[in-house]
Design a protein around this motif. Structure first.
Motif, short mmCIF file in Angstrom:
data_model
loop_
_atom_site.label_atom_id
_atom_site.label_comp_id
_atom_site.label_asym_id
_atom_site.label_seq_id
_atom_site.Cartn_x
_atom_site.Cartn_y
_atom_site.Cartn_z
N VAL A 151 0.87 -1.18 0.00
CA VAL A 151 0.00 0.00 0.00
C VAL A 151 0.91 1.23 0.00
CG1 VAL A 151 -1.95 1.13 1.11
CG2 VAL A 151 -1.64 -1.35 1.37
N LEU A 152 1.19 1.73 -1.18
CA LEU A 152 2.11 2.86 -1.30
C LEU A 152 1.50 4.14 -0.75
CD1 LEU A 152 3.45 2.17 -4.90
CD2 LEU A 152 4.57 1.67 -2.73
N GLY A 153 2.28 4.86 0.02
CA GLY A 153 1.86 6.15 0.54
C GLY A 153 0.91 6.09 1.71
N ALA A 154 0.63 4.91 2.21
CA ALA A 154 -0.29 4.78 3.35
C ALA A 154 0.49 4.31 4.57
CB ALA A 154 -1.41 3.79 3.03
N GLY A 155 0.00 4.65 5.71
CA GLY A 155 0.67 4.24 6.94
C GLY A 155 -0.19 3.33 7.79
N GLN A 156 0.16 3.25 9.03
CA GLN A 156 -0.49 2.38 10.01
C GLN A 156 -2.00 2.57 10.05
OE1 GLN A 156 0.98 0.09 11.92
NE2 GLN A 156 -0.68 -0.34 13.31
N ASP A 157 -2.45 3.82 9.97
CA ASP A 157 -3.88 4.09 10.09
C ASP A 157 -4.72 3.43 9.00
OD1 ASP A 157 -3.37 5.56 12.35
OD2 ASP A 157 -3.37 7.49 11.30
N ALA A 158 -4.20 3.38 7.78
CA ALA A 158 -4.96 2.78 6.68
C ALA A 158 -4.99 1.26 6.77
CB ALA A 158 -4.36 3.20 5.34
N LEU A 159 -4.05 0.67 7.50
CA LEU A 159 -3.97 -0.78 7.62
C LEU A 159 -4.68 -1.33 8.86
CD1 LEU A 159 -0.19 -1.32 6.76
CD2 LEU A 159 -2.13 -1.33 5.19
N ALA A 160 -4.81 -0.51 9.88
CA ALA A 160 -5.23 -0.99 11.20
C ALA A 160 -6.58 -1.72 11.20
CB ALA A 160 -5.25 0.16 12.20
N TRP A 161 -7.65 -1.06 10.79
CA TRP A 161 -8.97 -1.70 10.83
C TRP A 161 -9.10 -2.86 9.86
CZ3 TRP A 161 -12.21 -2.12 14.53
CH2 TRP A 161 -12.37 -1.10 15.45
N PRO A 162 -8.66 -2.70 8.59
CA PRO A 162 -8.75 -3.87 7.70
C PRO A 162 -7.98 -5.07 8.25
CG PRO A 162 -8.37 -1.90 6.42
CD PRO A 162 -8.22 -1.50 7.86
N HIS A 163 -6.79 -4.84 8.80
CA HIS A 163 -6.00 -5.94 9.37
C HIS A 163 -6.77 -6.62 10.50
CE1 HIS A 163 -3.11 -7.33 12.50
NE2 HIS A 163 -2.70 -8.03 11.46
N TRP A 164 -7.34 -5.84 11.39
CA TRP A 164 -8.07 -6.39 12.53
C TRP A 164 -9.21 -7.29 12.06
CZ3 TRP A 164 -12.84 -6.63 14.78
CH2 TRP A 164 -12.87 -7.01 16.13
N VAL A 165 -10.01 -6.80 11.11
CA VAL A 165 -11.15 -7.58 10.63
C VAL A 165 -10.67 -8.84 9.91
CG1 VAL A 165 -13.09 -7.58 9.01
CG2 VAL A 165 -12.69 -5.59 10.47
N LEU A 166 -9.69 -8.69 9.03
CA LEU A 166 -9.22 -9.84 8.25
C LEU A 166 -8.63 -10.93 9.13
CD1 LEU A 166 -7.67 -7.77 5.35
CD2 LEU A 166 -9.64 -9.31 5.15
#
Length: 141
Positions: free
Chosen positions: A43-58
């Motif tokens: 995910v280019l240009g994105a940080g922890q915030d963009a990954l946090a919720w999707p990661h948790w759900v997945l």
């Protein structure tokens, strides 16, 4: 409910890319050398915030069928369980791989109920989102 500093479109795409990667890995897991399967979503240009919720759900939806999700943020410094330095990734990414049932539950110590589910996970082909909406906005709410 969207966090103000997170681009909702990026978060949505990260989630959907994670689902696609998981569904691609699932049938390959039972093949010879399937335990070595891994798919990364950069995910280019994105940080922890963009990954946090999707990661948790997945990780919660796919852990019980034997898949593990990891999230790594660009520039994030970490150490391993032995205190050794892990090089910071140059880009943010999610990874999905087949669970190593005897070991992976230890990686989930801070996630109630998930370690036990991963330890006995069986992919019986069920819909990982059975009983909940498939739309990211509805899931997040």
């Amino acid at each position: 409910m969207t966090t103000p500093h997170v681009d909702a479109d990026v978060e949505t795409e990260v989630f959907h890319a994670g689902v696609r990667a998981a569904e691609w890995v699932r049938p390959l897991a039972t093949r010879p050398h399937g335990a070595l399967m891994c798919e990364n979503i950069v995910v280019l240009g994105a940080g922890q915030d963009a990954l946090a919720w999707p990661h948790w759900v997945l990780k919660h939806r796919y852990g019980p069928v034997g898949l593990m999700f990891g999230k790594f943020s660009a520039g994030e410094e970490k150490t391993d369980q032995h205190g050794r330095h892990i090089p910071a990734p140059p880009v943010s990414f999610l990874t999905v791989r087949v669970a190593v049932r005897p070991r992976d539950p230890r990686l989930l110590e801070r996630t109630p109920d998930l370690p036990a589910a991963v330890a006995v996970a069986v992919d019986d082909g069920r819909d990982a989102f059975e009983g909940i909406p498939h739309d990211w906005k509805e899931i997040k709410e």
